[in-house]
Design a protein around this motif. Structure first.
Motif, PDB file in Angstrom:
ATOM      1  N   GLY A   1      -9.932   0.031   2.420  1.00  0.00           N
ATOM      2  CA  GLY A   1      -9.153   1.244   2.180  1.00  0.00           C
ATOM      3  C   GLY A   1      -7.661   1.061   2.455  1.00  0.00           C
ATOM      4  O   GLY A   1      -7.149  -0.063   2.491  1.00  0.00           O
ATOM      5  N   HIS A   2      -6.989   2.177   2.654  1.00  0.00           N
ATOM      6  CA  HIS A   2      -5.546   2.169   2.849  1.00  0.00           C
ATOM      7  C   HIS A   2      -5.145   1.343   4.070  1.00  0.00           C
ATOM      8  O   HIS A   2      -4.126   0.655   4.064  1.00  0.00           O
ATOM      9  N   ASP A   3      -5.950   1.419   5.124  1.00  0.00           N
ATOM     10  CA  ASP A   3      -5.647   0.710   6.374  1.00  0.00           C
ATOM     11  C   ASP A   3      -5.628  -0.809   6.229  1.00  0.00           C
ATOM     12  O   ASP A   3      -5.217  -1.508   7.161  1.00  0.00           O
TER      13      ASP A   3
ATOM     14  N   LEU B   1      -5.588   6.547  -1.140  1.00  0.00           N
ATOM     15  CA  LEU B   1      -4.452   7.352  -0.714  1.00  0.00           C
ATOM     16  C   LEU B   1      -3.178   6.884  -1.452  1.00  0.00           C
ATOM     17  O   LEU B   1      -2.396   7.685  -1.945  1.00  0.00           O
ATOM     18  N   PHE B   2      -3.001   5.577  -1.513  1.00  0.00           N
ATOM     19  CA  PHE B   2      -1.907   4.972  -2.281  1.00  0.00           C
ATOM     20  C   PHE B   2      -2.539   3.966  -3.239  1.00  0.00           C
ATOM     21  O   PHE B   2      -2.455   2.760  -3.031  1.00  0.00           O
ATOM     22  N   PRO B   3      -3.180   4.477  -4.304  1.00  0.00           N
ATOM     23  CA  PRO B   3      -3.966   3.595  -5.173  1.00  0.00           C
ATOM     24  C   PRO B   3      -3.091   2.591  -5.933  1.00  0.00           C
ATOM     25  O   PRO B   3      -1.876   2.758  -6.037  1.00  0.00           O
ATOM     26  N   THR B   4      -3.765   1.566  -6.453  1.00  0.00           N
ATOM     27  CA  THR B   4      -3.080   0.512  -7.204  1.00  0.00           C
ATOM     28  C   THR B   4      -2.204   1.072  -8.316  1.00  0.00           C
ATOM     29  O   THR B   4      -1.124   0.551  -8.581  1.00  0.00           O
ATOM     30  N   SER B   5      -2.656   2.168  -8.935  1.00  0.00           N
ATOM     31  CA  SER B   5      -1.870   2.733 -10.037  1.00  0.00           C
ATOM     32  C   SER B   5      -0.450   3.098  -9.570  1.00  0.00           C
ATOM     33  O   SER B   5       0.506   2.979 -10.341  1.00  0.00           O
TER      34      SER B   5
ATOM     35  N   VAL C   1       5.032  -6.867  -4.272  1.00  0.00           N
ATOM     36  CA  VAL C   1       4.317  -5.594  -4.158  1.00  0.00           C
ATOM     37  C   VAL C   1       2.822  -5.897  -3.986  1.00  0.00           C
ATOM     38  O   VAL C   1       2.276  -6.722  -4.713  1.00  0.00           O
ATOM     39  N   VAL C   2       2.209  -5.248  -3.013  1.00  0.00           N
ATOM     40  CA  VAL C   2       0.782  -5.482  -2.765  1.00  0.00           C
ATOM     41  C   VAL C   2       0.047  -4.142  -2.679  1.00  0.00           C
ATOM     42  O   VAL C   2       0.509  -3.219  -2.007  1.00  0.00           O
ATOM     43  N   SER C   3      -1.090  -4.060  -3.389  1.00  0.00           N
ATOM     44  CA  SER C   3      -1.943  -2.874  -3.260  1.00  0.00           C
ATOM     45  C   SER C   3      -3.360  -3.337  -2.915  1.00  0.00           C
ATOM     46  O   SER C   3      -3.661  -4.529  -2.968  1.00  0.00           O
ATOM     47  N   PHE C   4      -4.206  -2.384  -2.552  1.00  0.00           N
ATOM     48  CA  PHE C   4      -5.580  -2.714  -2.145  1.00  0.00           C
ATOM     49  C   PHE C   4      -6.562  -1.913  -2.992  1.00  0.00           C
ATOM     50  O   PHE C   4      -6.389  -0.701  -3.174  1.00  0.00           O
ATOM     51  N   SER C   5      -7.601  -2.605  -3.484  1.00  0.00           N
ATOM     52  CA  SER C   5      -8.474  -2.006  -4.493  1.00  0.00           C
ATOM     53  C   SER C   5      -9.154  -0.718  -4.013  1.00  0.00           C
ATOM     54  O   SER C   5      -9.393   0.175  -4.795  1.00  0.00           O
TER      55      SER C   5
ATOM     56  N   ALA D   1       0.830  -1.214   0.000  1.00  0.00           N
ATOM     57  CA  ALA D   1       0.000   0.000   0.000  1.00  0.00           C
ATOM     58  C   ALA D   1       0.860   1.258   0.000  1.00  0.00           C
ATOM     59  O   ALA D   1       0.736   2.116   0.858  1.00  0.00           O
ATOM     60  N   THR D   2       1.737   1.349  -1.000  1.00  0.00           N
ATOM     61  CA  THR D   2       2.685   2.462  -0.987  1.00  0.00           C
ATOM     62  C   THR D   2       2.922   3.009  -2.387  1.00  0.00           C
ATOM     63  O   THR D   2       2.232   2.640  -3.335  1.00  0.00           O
TER      64      THR D   2
END
Lengths: 211, 379
Positions: free
Chosen positions: B350-352, B320-324, B312-316, B177-178
């Motif tokens: 969300g970001h949390d 705040l730190f979107p997948t893009s 690398v991991v993102s959350f849909s 998430a960064t």
């Protein structure tokens, strides 16, 4: 938690994946586009010592790959190949995925930009069983390999062997190698552009390059 | 029976004693106190050490009780015996960042030259400075290479900085998430928070400690605004909707009529008890300044030739730190020919989400850790 020991191991590999693997040289850099659960990639790493990467649409697929120790990113053949540099790989692989892409022509183009060579396998829609199904039943063909109803199939761009070779010609892509597979998994020694190839091959595996 | 591994809290060490540490702003800093905790045991090869990098308002109590709030460690979901970051298997280090307020040198500590708290005399610090100090800690602990560097949000920025600045000193990296840079929107939110703090008369131009005051209202507002950015619209709706707080009907006043208001006020007030207002200013600034691509020409250059393995991991639902943003990192890593895996986890948290029990995230990180441990020869 994914148990690495219960994952599919190389010996279980399907015949078409085996054929794709045979076209890849040992020790090369490989990108498997639409790598699913990483069966082919895992096999290539184990038997051909390739430096492999994968792209897979589903999160579950990526997780399974990652648990196997494969480097796989979640992404889409249609959208995400553009992010890779030119000739970053010796081979870009697309097995049984071409017919599920939105823009197959662009995807093939991208495969040969990202990879020095591409290996593409796909089901032949002109296979006699498909033809017979459509001719006799008057309905969209469903076979054991293509067992989706028309309204729920992910396969939106079927093509025939002939369609594919014509497209390669248009795109100035040379077919360096081609293996045709019959309905029972047997190799057919037919000329790829022959009528009988287009009739009896259930799928084709192509090694492509662009001069 | 599982043996509870040694949790070793409240370590401090003074680093940069003989050689001062240079900061990105040009200043030199010596005698820097670092507060850190460790979990698990370092193996003989020293190959099983993991560095946990905490987020903006996190601290070194990743898997142990936080002394001020008396709450469990903020990453207990990940760290512990038999968990994904298994303390029976790994030696886990988590230190308070430079500029923090839980024991590491920061604006609330006493400047030995003046005998007063640093306040705004503290130099402007960067993510690069935080990581430079962590590298000194790594030297001090005599760990040649981290098996993994792991963190979310600002922790993820540190992970990326580690991989770019010290590639040979991290075998694997898990940025969650960064982003490789702070976006205009994120800088904007931080600026709102900082202005809220500075508008509080009790901030006293940064000298509130000398004046024996605390800018509680300002810091609480900053936290409230920031907290909204850590959630998602659907998570807020799911949690609170338009529900009223302990009342049957609207009061036609400015009390916290709605549950969501009451929740935010609670978050704000709690935060003030455990966080220093000036630390908040300095650390948010460090995040704003972060831009790996600028530092290296291109982002791909930052990772050129790296042998570190990345997950690398993102959350849909993270806006705040979107997948893009994560995809930009992945794209650069691919361009650098790095070993990278990437997943976007579907969640409305969300970001949390990176701090929460999100099974798919645990599966991804767990699978990555296990396979990476196999290749590192860690049993």
């Amino acid at each position: 938690m994914i148990d690495a020991n219960k994952l599919t191991r190389p010996q279980d590999i399907r015949v078409d994946l085996q054929l794709v693997a045979e076209m890849v040289e040992s020790g090369s850099r490989v990108l498997d586009v639409g790598c699913a659960e990483g069966t082919l990639l895992d096999y290539l790493v184990a038997t051909k010592n390739v430096d492999g990467r994968g792209i897979e649409l589903s999160q579950e697929g990526v997780n399974t790959c990652v648990a196997k120790g494969l480097s796989v990113v979640q992404g889409d053949a249609d959208k995400d190949l553009v992010d890779y540099p030119d000739h970053a790989f010796d081979y870009a692989l697309l097995s049984q995925t071409l017919q599920a892409t939105h823009r197959p022509k662009d995807v093939i183009d991208q495969l040969l930009r990202v990879g020095k060579k591409a290996v593409v396998s796909f089901p032949n829609f002109a296979y006699w069983q498909c033809r017979a199904y459509l001719a006799v039943k008057g309905r969209m063909p469903m076979t054991s390999d293509l067992d989706y109803a028309w309204y729920e199939t992910p396969n939106i761009h079927f093509c025939t062997l002939r369609d594919f070779t014509v497209l390669c010609q248009e795109l100035n892509i040379s077919i360096d190698e081609c293996v045709l597979v019959g309905g029972k998994g047997q190799i057919l020694n037919y000329e790829v552009n022959s009528m009988r190839a287009n009739l009896f091959a259930a799928q084709g595996v192509f090694l492509l390059s662009r001069d | 029976m599982t043996i509870i591994p040694p949790t070793s809290n409240h370590h401090t060490v003074i680093l940069g004693k003989d050689t001062p540490m240079p900061l990105d702003c040009g200043a030199m800093m010596s005698d820097i106190t670092v507060a850190y905790n460790t979990y698990g045991t370092l193996n003989e090869d020293k190959s099983n050490a993991i560095l946990i990098c905490h987020a903006l308002t996190g601290d070194q109590f990743a898997a142990s009780r936080q002394p001020v709030t008396n709450k469990d460690g903020w990453w207990n979901i990940l760290i512990g015996p038999g968990r994904i970051l298994d303390t029976d298997k790994y030696f886990i280090v988590c230190s308070n960042v430079l500029g923090g307020c839980m024991g590491t040198t920061g604006p609330k500590e006493i400047d030995t030259e003046t005998g007063k708290p640093y306040g705004l005399n503290f130099p402007i610090i960067t993510i690069g400075d935080m990581v430079r100090l962590q590298a000194l800690l790594q030297d001090y602990l005599e760990i040649p290479t981290w098996f993994s560097v792991v963190g979310g949000s600002m922790g993820g920025m540190q992970v990326l900085q580690w991989a770019a600045a010290y590639p040979e000193r991290c075998f694997s990296a898990i940025p969650l998430a960064t982003a490789a840079k702070h976006s205009a929107q994120n800088i904007a939110f931080h600026e709102v928070g900082r202005q809220a703090v500075m508008a509080d008369p009790n901030w006293c131009s940064g000298k509130y400690l000398e004046e024996d005051k605390v800018p509680r209202a300002g810091l609480a507002v900053a936290r409230m605004a920031a907290h909204v950015t850590y959630l998602s619209e659907s998570a807020l709706h799911r949690k609170f909707g338009r529900n009223l707080q302990d009342r049957e009907s609207l009061t036609y006043g400015f009390d916290a009529d709605f549950q969501v208001e009451s929740y935010l006020r609670y978050q704000g007030m709690n935060f003030v008890d455990r966080f220093d207002a000036n630390s908040y200013l300095y650390i948010t600034r460090a995040m704003d300044y972060f831009d790996l691509a600028r530092d290296h020409g291109t982002l791909a250059n930052a990772f050129k030739g790296t042998e570190t393995r990345f997950c690398v991991v993102s959350f849909s639902s993270d806006w705040l730190f979107p997948t893009s943003e994560s995809k930009e990192v992945v794209k650069a890593l691919n361009a650098a020919g790095a070993n990278v895996s990437f997943v976007e986890i579907e969640t409305d948290k969300g970001h949390d989400a990176f701090l929460l029990d999100v099974p798919e995230m645990l599966q991804t990180i767990g699978g990555f850790m296990e396979s990476t441990a196999r290749s590192r020869g860690i049993a």
